[in-house]
Design a protein around this motif. Structure first.
Motif, PDB file in Angstrom:
ATOM      1  N   ASP A 137       0.853  -1.193   0.000  1.00  0.00           N
ATOM      2  CA  ASP A 137       0.000   0.000   0.000  1.00  0.00           C
ATOM      3  C   ASP A 137       0.887   1.242   0.000  1.00  0.00           C
ATOM      4  O   ASP A 137       0.618   2.230  -0.682  1.00  0.00           O
ATOM      5  CB  ASP A 137      -0.891  -0.044   1.257  1.00  0.00           C
ATOM      6  N   LYS A 148      -3.824   6.964   3.863  1.00  0.00           N
ATOM      7  CA  LYS A 148      -4.986   6.086   4.118  1.00  0.00           C
ATOM      8  C   LYS A 148      -6.214   6.952   4.350  1.00  0.00           C
ATOM      9  O   LYS A 148      -6.130   8.037   4.935  1.00  0.00           O
ATOM     10  CB  LYS A 148      -4.713   5.205   5.339  1.00  0.00           C
ATOM     11  N   ARG A 153      -8.198   8.262  -2.966  1.00  0.00           N
ATOM     12  CA  ARG A 153      -8.089   6.818  -3.188  1.00  0.00           C
ATOM     13  C   ARG A 153      -9.302   6.289  -3.959  1.00  0.00           C
ATOM     14  O   ARG A 153      -9.232   5.243  -4.604  1.00  0.00           O
ATOM     15  CB  ARG A 153      -7.994   6.075  -1.861  1.00  0.00           C
ATOM     16  N   THR A 158      -9.428  -0.406  -5.814  1.00  0.00           N
ATOM     17  CA  THR A 158      -8.265  -1.273  -5.646  1.00  0.00           C
ATOM     18  C   THR A 158      -8.608  -2.664  -5.121  1.00  0.00           C
ATOM     19  O   THR A 158      -9.491  -2.813  -4.275  1.00  0.00           O
ATOM     20  CB  THR A 158      -7.283  -0.598  -4.675  1.00  0.00           C
ATOM     21  N   PHE A 160      -7.487  -5.361  -2.690  1.00  0.00           N
ATOM     22  CA  PHE A 160      -6.580  -5.518  -1.553  1.00  0.00           C
ATOM     23  C   PHE A 160      -6.324  -6.987  -1.260  1.00  0.00           C
ATOM     24  O   PHE A 160      -7.221  -7.816  -1.362  1.00  0.00           O
ATOM     25  CB  PHE A 160      -7.162  -4.839  -0.312  1.00  0.00           C
ATOM     26  N   ASN A 164      -2.356  -4.000   4.115  1.00  0.00           N
ATOM     27  CA  ASN A 164      -1.189  -3.266   3.616  1.00  0.00           C
ATOM     28  C   ASN A 164      -0.628  -3.771   2.289  1.00  0.00           C
ATOM     29  O   ASN A 164       0.362  -3.249   1.792  1.00  0.00           O
ATOM     30  CB  ASN A 164      -0.072  -3.302   4.670  1.00  0.00           C
ATOM     31  N   LEU A 166      -1.577  -4.989  -1.757  1.00  0.00           N
ATOM     32  CA  LEU A 166      -2.630  -4.879  -2.774  1.00  0.00           C
ATOM     33  C   LEU A 166      -2.085  -5.264  -4.141  1.00  0.00           C
ATOM     34  O   LEU A 166      -0.878  -5.482  -4.306  1.00  0.00           O
ATOM     35  CB  LEU A 166      -3.144  -3.432  -2.791  1.00  0.00           C
TER      36      LEU A 166
END
Ligand code: DAH
Length: 339
Positions: A137, A148, A153, A158, A160, A164, A166
């Motif tokens: 990430d 974050k 974003r 995304t 994941f 943390n 991805l």
């Protein structure tokens, strides 16, 4: 007795001439050389001969036997040879026959476009740098000034793996990695696969981007514009124009969106460009000093420009492909059209 042997020898010779196959040759052997055969019979008759004649006749019998054996062996060899020739004729390969021809393969339209883009950039002094597709990430977002829970974003949906880790949603992740490992000045491009949770005629969950980053002293928007003009002209033709529109990306300031003369109508206005004469293609800008500092580059001394764009889009326009997903189905009929 001598007379009888001579006759037998003549008779065998004549008969052997008539033998035309392996089966009759075997019968012939039994008839003359077998245990109950004619020669054996004569040998038995030797008992009745006077003792002094026996060696003479015995030698003669052996002679005749030897002759017949030699002749049958020769005949057998002839048959063996014929059999072999028959077999070879059956499996005959004509090496002079013209080849049937084989189908030629071709590069995937995406590979062709990547080759073209990479060649153009390498010619301008860029180095190709790759990064992982399963990414932290941190490199995909945080090091690029996207903390974050930041609303920006939401620009990218995304995938994941954990909190943390991805699947990288942009090749910009390689920018951060490059800044942390290379010593300025440097020019890099980073072609590769990226992932977003999106699927329709113009979006595929797996697609491709190419990122560019130049870090040096005294970098300006003019450098970005001239470099992109060269790249786009090599990609779409020498008459290509580009234009900048103000935009926003967290990792560049100022940011621009770059439009390219519509490759289909060359600026006249058509269905593909919705009458505008231009096609939206790239995101770009001057690297945000925050990003330079985060990744260990002195923002007082160095500046940079960056750009990124979808390579699938380029392949689609160049080959009049209307659905991005058809590029990843590997339907041979589609691929044949792309030759
Ligand atoms: N990463 C952006 C995207 O996927 C594209 C982009 C925009 C790349 C601006 C850049 C840039 O390097 O400077 O939409």
């Amino acid at each position: 007795m001598q007379e009888k042997l001579k006759m037998l020898s003549e008779q065998a010779k004549a008969e052997l001439k008539e033998v035309k196959d392996v089966a009759s040759l075997n019968n012939f052997k039994v008839k003359y050389l077998g245990k109950q055969g004619l020669l054996t019979e004569i040998l038995r008759g030797m008992r009745d001969l006077p003792a002094e004649q026996r060696p003479v006749i015995g030698a003669l019998v052996n002679q005749v036997r030897q002759d017949i054996e030699n002749q049958t062996a020769q005949k057998q060899a002839e048959f063996d040879k014929m059999e072999l020739e028959k077999e070879l004729a059956k499996n005959f390969i004509d090496i002079t026959e013209p080849a049937k021809g084989h189908e030629k393969g071709a590069l995937h339209p995406l590979s062709k476009v990547f080759d073209l883009l990479i060649d153009s950039c390498v010619a301008m002094g860029f180095k190709v740098v790759e990064g992982p597709e399963v990414e932290l990430d941190y490199f995909n977002f945080e090091a690029l000034n996207i903390p974050k829970n930041h609303p920006s974003r939401d620009m990218q949906d995304t995938f994941f793996v954990t909190d943390n880790i991805l699947l990288r949603s942009q090749t910009s992740s390689v920018q951060a990695r490059a800044m942390q490992t290379l010593k300025p000045p440097f020019k890099i491009i980073s072609p590769g696969r990226v992932y977003r949770n999106d699927s329709d005629a113009t979006h595929s969950p797996v697609f491709h981007q190419m990122e560019g980053l130049v870090i040096d002293e005294n970098i300006s928007m003019a450098d970005l514009k001239s470099m992109l003009t060269v790249l786009m002209r090599r990609t779409f033709g020498e008459q290509t124009q580009i234009r900048f529109r103000p935009s926003f990306f967290p990792f560049t300031e100022p940011s621009v969106e770059v439009d390219v003369t519509c490759p289909s109508c060359h600026g006249e206005g058509c269905r593909l460009c919705k009458g505008t004469g231009f096609m939206e293609l790239l995101g770009a800008g001057i690297v945000n000093p925050k990003v330079l500092e985060e990744n260990g580059i002195d923002s007082k001394k160095y500046r940079g420009f960056a750009f990124g764009f979808g390579v699938d889009r380029v392949a689609m326009v160049k080959n009049s492909i209307s659905d991005i997903r058809s590029m990843f189905k590997n339907d041979i009929r589609f691929l044949k059209q792309m030759k």
